[in-house]
Design an enzyme around this catalytic site. Sequence first.
Site, PDB file in Angstrom:
ATOM      1  N   SER A 150       0.861  -1.183   0.000  1.00  0.00           N
ATOM      2  CA  SER A 150       0.000   0.000   0.000  1.00  0.00           C
ATOM      3  C   SER A 150       0.898   1.233   0.000  1.00  0.00           C
ATOM      4  O   SER A 150       1.641   1.477   0.952  1.00  0.00           O
ATOM      5  CB  SER A 150      -0.883   0.003   1.248  1.00  0.00           C
ATOM      6  OG  SER A 150      -1.350   1.319   1.449  1.00  0.00           O
ATOM      7  N   HIS A 189      -1.218  -1.283  -4.400  1.00  0.00           N
ATOM      8  CA  HIS A 189      -2.495  -0.894  -3.800  1.00  0.00           C
ATOM      9  C   HIS A 189      -2.486   0.621  -3.575  1.00  0.00           C
ATOM     10  O   HIS A 189      -1.614   1.141  -2.878  1.00  0.00           O
ATOM     11  CB  HIS A 189      -2.644  -1.648  -2.475  1.00  0.00           C
ATOM     12  CG  HIS A 189      -3.923  -1.426  -1.748  1.00  0.00           C
ATOM     13  ND1 HIS A 189      -5.062  -2.174  -2.000  1.00  0.00           N
ATOM     14  CD2 HIS A 189      -4.267  -0.551  -0.774  1.00  0.00           C
ATOM     15  CE1 HIS A 189      -6.033  -1.767  -1.203  1.00  0.00           C
ATOM     16  NE2 HIS A 189      -5.578  -0.773  -0.449  1.00  0.00           N
ATOM     17  N   ASP A 213      -4.401   3.798  -2.134  1.00  0.00           N
ATOM     18  CA  ASP A 213      -5.451   4.194  -1.197  1.00  0.00           C
ATOM     19  C   ASP A 213      -5.919   5.617  -1.470  1.00  0.00           C
ATOM     20  O   ASP A 213      -5.233   6.584  -1.156  1.00  0.00           O
ATOM     21  CB  ASP A 213      -4.931   4.088   0.245  1.00  0.00           C
ATOM     22  CG  ASP A 213      -4.872   2.653   0.714  1.00  0.00           C
ATOM     23  OD1 ASP A 213      -5.906   1.958   0.605  1.00  0.00           O
ATOM     24  OD2 ASP A 213      -3.804   2.223   1.176  1.00  0.00           O
ATOM     25  N   MET A 262      -8.475   8.565  -0.647  1.00  0.00           N
ATOM     26  CA  MET A 262      -9.342   9.011   0.453  1.00  0.00           C
ATOM     27  C   MET A 262      -9.795  10.448   0.207  1.00  0.00           C
ATOM     28  O   MET A 262      -8.989  11.285  -0.223  1.00  0.00           O
ATOM     29  CB  MET A 262      -8.581   8.970   1.776  1.00  0.00           C
ATOM     30  CG  MET A 262      -7.983   7.602   2.094  1.00  0.00           C
ATOM     31  SD  MET A 262      -7.262   7.589   3.735  1.00  0.00           S
ATOM     32  CE  MET A 262      -6.407   6.002   3.695  1.00  0.00           C
ATOM     33  N   HIS A 268      -8.126   1.562  -4.257  1.00  0.00           N
ATOM     34  CA  HIS A 268      -9.100   1.347  -3.179  1.00  0.00           C
ATOM     35  C   HIS A 268      -9.751   2.691  -2.888  1.00  0.00           C
ATOM     36  O   HIS A 268      -9.141   3.565  -2.283  1.00  0.00           O
ATOM     37  CB  HIS A 268      -8.328   0.786  -1.963  1.00  0.00           C
ATOM     38  CG  HIS A 268      -9.147   0.615  -0.729  1.00  0.00           C
ATOM     39  ND1 HIS A 268      -8.567   0.375   0.509  1.00  0.00           N
ATOM     40  CD2 HIS A 268     -10.483   0.616  -0.525  1.00  0.00           C
ATOM     41  CE1 HIS A 268      -9.528   0.277   1.421  1.00  0.00           C
ATOM     42  NE2 HIS A 268     -10.691   0.412   0.818  1.00  0.00           N
ATOM     43  N   MET A 321     -11.802   4.995  -1.037  1.00  0.00           N
ATOM     44  CA  MET A 321     -12.470   5.310   0.233  1.00  0.00           C
ATOM     45  C   MET A 321     -13.060   6.704   0.070  1.00  0.00           C
ATOM     46  O   MET A 321     -12.594   7.691   0.659  1.00  0.00           O
ATOM     47  CB  MET A 321     -11.447   5.235   1.374  1.00  0.00           C
ATOM     48  CG  MET A 321     -11.044   3.801   1.678  1.00  0.00           C
ATOM     49  SD  MET A 321      -9.514   3.683   2.617  1.00  0.00           S
ATOM     50  CE  MET A 321      -8.333   3.740   1.278  1.00  0.00           C
ATOM     51  N   MET A 378     -11.755  -5.466   4.812  1.00  0.00           N
ATOM     52  CA  MET A 378     -11.002  -4.545   5.669  1.00  0.00           C
ATOM     53  C   MET A 378     -10.818  -5.170   7.059  1.00  0.00           C
ATOM     54  O   MET A 378     -11.783  -5.578   7.698  1.00  0.00           O
ATOM     55  CB  MET A 378     -11.739  -3.212   5.829  1.00  0.00           C
ATOM     56  CG  MET A 378     -11.782  -2.331   4.591  1.00  0.00           C
ATOM     57  SD  MET A 378     -10.180  -1.960   3.866  1.00  0.00           S
ATOM     58  CE  MET A 378      -9.343  -1.124   5.208  1.00  0.00           C
ATOM     59  N   PHE A 421      -6.406   5.174   7.864  1.00  0.00           N
ATOM     60  CA  PHE A 421      -4.995   5.347   8.243  1.00  0.00           C
ATOM     61  C   PHE A 421      -4.256   4.016   8.204  1.00  0.00           C
ATOM     62  O   PHE A 421      -4.855   2.971   8.469  1.00  0.00           O
ATOM     63  CB  PHE A 421      -4.893   5.934   9.655  1.00  0.00           C
ATOM     64  CG  PHE A 421      -5.560   7.278   9.766  1.00  0.00           C
ATOM     65  CD1 PHE A 421      -4.887   8.443   9.431  1.00  0.00           C
ATOM     66  CD2 PHE A 421      -6.896   7.373  10.160  1.00  0.00           C
ATOM     67  CE1 PHE A 421      -5.518   9.675   9.498  1.00  0.00           C
ATOM     68  CE2 PHE A 421      -7.540   8.600  10.231  1.00  0.00           C
ATOM     69  CZ  PHE A 421      -6.851   9.756   9.896  1.00  0.00           C
ATOM     70  N   ASP A 429      -6.885  -6.275   3.825  1.00  0.00           N
ATOM     71  CA  ASP A 429      -6.254  -4.954   3.935  1.00  0.00           C
ATOM     72  C   ASP A 429      -6.344  -4.415   5.359  1.00  0.00           C
ATOM     73  O   ASP A 429      -7.449  -4.156   5.848  1.00  0.00           O
ATOM     74  CB  ASP A 429      -6.969  -3.999   2.965  1.00  0.00           C
ATOM     75  CG  ASP A 429      -6.322  -2.628   2.886  1.00  0.00           C
ATOM     76  OD1 ASP A 429      -5.240  -2.421   3.458  1.00  0.00           O
ATOM     77  OD2 ASP A 429      -6.929  -1.756   2.221  1.00  0.00           O
ATOM     78  N   SER A 445       2.487  -0.278   6.319  1.00  0.00           N
ATOM     79  CA  SER A 445       3.563   0.054   7.265  1.00  0.00           C
ATOM     80  C   SER A 445       4.549  -1.095   7.455  1.00  0.00           C
ATOM     81  O   SER A 445       5.756  -0.861   7.545  1.00  0.00           O
ATOM     82  CB  SER A 445       2.956   0.477   8.604  1.00  0.00           C
ATOM     83  OG  SER A 445       1.984  -0.444   9.026  1.00  0.00           O
TER      84      SER A 445
END
Length: 224
Positions: free
Chosen positions: A17, A42, A44, A46, A75, A77, A146, A152, A184, A207
């Site tokens: 990610s 991936h 993300d 947002m 993804h 969001m 998820m 986050f 994820d 992370s």
Amino acid sequence: MNWLPRPAEGKAYAAPSLLSADFARLEDEIRSMETAGCDVLHLDVMDGHFVPNITFGPFICKAISRVTDLPLDAHLMISHPLQYVESFARAGVDGLTIHVEAESDVAATLKRIGDLGVKRGISLNPKTPLEDIIPFLDMVDLVLVMSVQPGFGGQKFDPVAVEKIARLKQLRAEAGYDYLINIDGGINDETGPVCRNAGADIMVSGSWLFGAPDRAERMKILQG
Ligand code: DX5
Ligand code: ZN
């Protein structure tokens, strides 16, 4: 279009990610993940409304697509995905995953994604029951489970996801569906193998992968 077949039994794809990447050195970070053997990126997205955080949109996705041939899985969001799927398709992403909790009509949005020639994904939050996505399982190429509340990186894995993965695998076999199962949130050397054994095909990790002293070693732990 660049996509992945179902992995061999017991194996999975690794999906870093980019949320945990150093965005000032994004191309280097992508190269590093390619060299370490990743299978898909991936992305993300947002909007500061569906989740309390803002990341990036089609503009950055397009820049990413110019520097890599890896499949790009976005993804979303965001509260109103139907308004934006065309822009993301034009930006060169290969998969678009929307949330069942979003405000756009889910079936109409998935249909639009398919019409744009992009793989269709659906996601659900840890608190959302699997029943809520069952009506859409015959329309999707990917289900993103998820295991943290979206918004986050670096949060703790919620084991409620493991049961959902196992049921999705069972439903796929029983009904002859064809989706990949994606997990994820909070994935590491403990939670990753548990999810893979339950039936996850794609392991998203932010992370833990980006913070690795040796990214290739951790990638292999995810892939099995
Ligand atoms: C959370 C994102 C995840 C996140 C995963 O909203 O959807 O993709 O980046 O990060 P880690 O692996 O750190 O939980
Ligand atoms: Zn994500």
